[in-house]
Scaffold this motif. Structure first.
Motif, PDB file in Angstrom:
ATOM      1  N   ASP A 322       0.828  -1.196   0.000  1.00 37.35           N
ATOM      2  CA  ASP A 322       0.000   0.000   0.000  1.00 37.35           C
ATOM      3  C   ASP A 322       0.865   1.250   0.000  1.00 37.35           C
ATOM      4  O   ASP A 322       1.980   1.238   0.518  1.00 37.35           O
ATOM      5  N   ALA A 323       0.354   2.301  -0.600  1.00 36.50           N
ATOM      6  CA  ALA A 323       1.050   3.588  -0.610  1.00 36.50           C
ATOM      7  C   ALA A 323       0.148   4.612   0.062  1.00 36.50           C
ATOM      8  O   ALA A 323      -0.998   4.786  -0.329  1.00 36.50           O
ATOM      9  N   GLU A 324       0.689   5.274   1.056  1.00 36.61           N
ATOM     10  CA  GLU A 324      -0.094   6.208   1.858  1.00 36.61           C
ATOM     11  C   GLU A 324      -0.387   7.530   1.157  1.00 36.61           C
ATOM     12  O   GLU A 324       0.411   8.003   0.357  1.00 36.61           O
ATOM     13  N   ALA A 325      -1.492   8.111   1.526  1.00 39.22           N
ATOM     14  CA  ALA A 325      -1.830   9.444   1.022  1.00 39.22           C
ATOM     15  C   ALA A 325      -1.712  10.429   2.178  1.00 39.22           C
ATOM     16  O   ALA A 325      -2.001  10.092   3.315  1.00 39.22           O
ATOM     17  N   THR A 326      -1.272  11.641   1.877  1.00 40.06           N
ATOM     18  CA  THR A 326      -1.197  12.652   2.934  1.00 40.06           C
ATOM     19  C   THR A 326      -1.849  13.940   2.453  1.00 40.06           C
ATOM     20  O   THR A 326      -1.754  14.291   1.278  1.00 40.06           O
ATOM     21  N   LEU A 327      -2.471  14.607   3.396  1.00 36.67           N
ATOM     22  CA  LEU A 327      -3.176  15.838   3.089  1.00 36.67           C
ATOM     23  C   LEU A 327      -2.184  16.972   2.898  1.00 36.67           C
ATOM     24  O   LEU A 327      -1.191  17.058   3.609  1.00 36.67           O
ATOM     25  N   VAL A 328      -2.436  17.832   1.932  1.00 36.54           N
ATOM     26  CA  VAL A 328      -1.597  19.008   1.745  1.00 36.54           C
ATOM     27  C   VAL A 328      -2.477  20.246   1.868  1.00 36.54           C
ATOM     28  O   VAL A 328      -3.306  20.524   1.001  1.00 36.54           O
ATOM     29  N   HIS A 329      -2.291  20.970   2.954  1.00 32.00           N
ATOM     30  CA  HIS A 329      -3.095  22.177   3.178  1.00 32.00           C
ATOM     31  C   HIS A 329      -2.527  23.336   2.407  1.00 32.00           C
ATOM     32  O   HIS A 329      -1.361  23.666   2.570  1.00 32.00           O
ATOM     33  N   ARG A 330      -3.368  23.967   1.574  1.00 29.93           N
ATOM     34  CA  ARG A 330      -2.929  25.215   0.959  1.00 29.93           C
ATOM     35  C   ARG A 330      -4.075  26.216   1.098  1.00 29.93           C
ATOM     36  O   ARG A 330      -4.677  26.280   2.169  1.00 29.93           O
TER      37      ARG A 330
END
Lengths: 339, 339
Positions: A322-330
């Motif tokens: 599995d490859a993780e997803a991360t949130l990017v706040h802009r």
DNA sequence: AGGCGCGAGGAAAAGGCTTTCCTTGTAGCC
DNA sequence: GGCTACAAGGAAAGCCTTTTCCTCGCGCCT
């Protein structure tokens, strides 16, 4: 074109000797012959015929990758990671663009098989199409049966190793963000229905909605091509149908950029009037205005892992990572306008 | 892998017959044999070995293209045009990324020669490096001497056919635009000095400057990598050295986007405080804020013409075609601030 | 009936290289 | 001196197709 035999003749040696020198075989040859041969190679501008070599050698050294379109940033990144590992392991990569045409995908599998590649990497969304999936699996199985290795990224139900980007979870993260900000009228700018990526990302969004006791009614989901213009078209349709929308979730960054364009055109401010979120965090996401709030997938790493799996001769085939997803706040997501 | 011989054995016919059926040769074979063979092909999942075919057939059917990086929009477009024509003419395309490394470029020419390609297309800026140019020409000449076709886009002094994008003229057009708007303090965000594209575009800018009785002093030209981050770095340096700058000419759109980012970071408005212009009109140029005023090169067409030249067997090799540049007015260029 | 032509299919060479197995020549040993 | 052992280079057998050239058998004509 000069051939091995030409070089041998010119240097006054046998073809075997030339081959050994040109390929740096461990077998010892005298300095004198080596020199004569190398000179002949120079003079004739000899380059070995790669096809003849492939035929004569037993081991394969090329891998093939089938993507939607390498010039799409999503696939460009995956391919970059893939190439890096391939390079490190002395493999050549053949890139095939399927342009999301299942038929063409099938053809490319055959083509790569014909090219005698050591492994086939299939990247990009799968299709909800049992007939196609079956045909694809048949072809891949035949290939694997003769020692070929297969590795896919982001496809359910396909033979071979797999790296699975966290589409559902990434969408869940971003959905949570939207609902937590207080949005109630959320539109989704979605990719074509038959792509599994669409389904997965929608599922994540829905899970977040449920958690916040909201829904994502079908009339607020607009399906279109998975690119900038598709995003623009879907956004326009959404806006026409639901003027009260305060947030738009696009299923990738390209579509989000299309959404931004339409919003700007209509004089709606982002995120003042309408918030917009994307997916994938492609490089340009930080350079548009406002910079996109999105979800990052480790694409380069995904590509690297996919080929690493395929090239690892130890393990038998079906492994899933599995490859993780991360949130990017802009800046493109804010609270809903208080109307 | 199943071979032709396996199929022949299974169907109880000779290899010749199988080959004829599989390749649809004009020679007539009875329905019965055809059926038996086709069944055997199915059962064994036979796919012809492309390398053996290449060896046995006389005519080549692949072309190679060497670009900086297919995922760079500039080259993606060129490649698109190229692929279209290649597809129409039944040719396969092998894409090689040189990442602007001359050494690698040389290696790829050898590799493509080894692959027995019918033609080599070289796209992207040349280098001011006589040693390299000489080495490249030597390799290409050797290739051409054995019937290989060569076609380049945007390279001076390289053997073979050529399509020349109007770098000088495009830059002239945009330079005229800047000076006509009244700018006096103009900075240039330039690509590396050793690229011929840099020189050409700078020359165009200089010609426009002369026409308006302005100059482009060396201290207002900053060289950096030919990408977004390079553009950002150069812009920062330029701004530090010359706070009075009212316009920045970037040598391509990626660099212009980097410039926009730095300007935004520093709270400078575009084009209010500083105007920015780009080059190439890549697709994203219209989607940044403000939308970029830039120069369009017909990239798809350039790619198509480059391969068309190479594949045209009529004419002997060195022909040169020009590709026009056109100005694209958008919002990033305005009059200088009146300070 | 004999000869001819033709049609269907097969045998085999060619294409360029790698690699195994041989040959030849020499050094070293008893 | 006669033998073994080894080192250096060559001959030739593949690798898999395509394609030319044959062969064989049959129908047709005279």
């Amino acid at each position: 074109m000069a051939t091995l035999a030409d070089v041998a003749r010119r240097a006054g040696v046998s073809a075997a000797t030339v081959s050994r020198i040109v390929n740096g075989s461990p077998k010892i040859v005298s300095e004198e012959l080596r020199e004569r041969v190398l000179r002949a190679v120079q003079e004739l501008q000899y380059v070995p015929n790669a096809h003849a070599q492939l035929l004569a050698r037993s081991h394969r050294t090329t891998v093939g990758v089938i993507v939607h379109d390498v010039s799409d940033p999503y696939f460009a990144e995956i391919t970059r990671g893939l190439q890096r590992v391939a390079g490190e392991q002395g493999r050549l990569v053949i890139i095939c663009n399927s342009y999301r045409d299942p038929e063409r995908e099938l053809e490319y599998v055959e083509l790569l098989r014909a090219q005698q590649v050591e492994a086939i990497i299939l990247a990009g969304s799968g299709y909800h199409d049992p007939a196609f999936t079956k045909a694809l699996n048949a072809k891949l199985s035949a290939y694997m049966a003769t020692g070929g290795r297969v590795s896919v990224v982001g496809r359910h139900k396909v033979a071979g190793d797999a790296v699975m980007p966290a589409n559902e979870h990434g969408a869940y993260l971003i959905g949570r963000e939207i609902f937590a900000a207080g949005h109630r009228h959320v539109g989704v700018v979605a990719a074509p229905k038959q792509l599994t990526t669409t389904t997965d990302r929608l599922a994540g969004l829905r899970r977040a909605a449920r958690e916040y006791r909201r829904t994502l009614p079908a009339r607020r989901i607009e399906y279109a091509e998975f690119d900038r213009d598709g995003g623009a078209a879907a956004t326009a349709a959404l806006l026409d149908a639901e003027p009260r929308l305060t947030a738009i979730a696009a299923l990738n960054d390209s579509m989000a950029i299309g959404a931004l364009a339409v919003l700007r055109e209509r004089g709606l401010s982002v995120p003042g009037d309408v918030s917009v979120v994307g997916f994938d965090d492609m490089p340009i996401a930080r350079d548009v205005t406002p910079a996109l709030t999105t979800v990052r997938l480790p694409l380069v790493e995904i590509g690297a892992r996919a080929i690493a799996l395929a090239l690892d001769p130890q393990h038998p085939n079906p492994r899933v990572e599995d490859a993780e997803a991360t949130l990017v706040h802009r800046e493109s997501l804010g609270p809903p306008r208080s109307s």
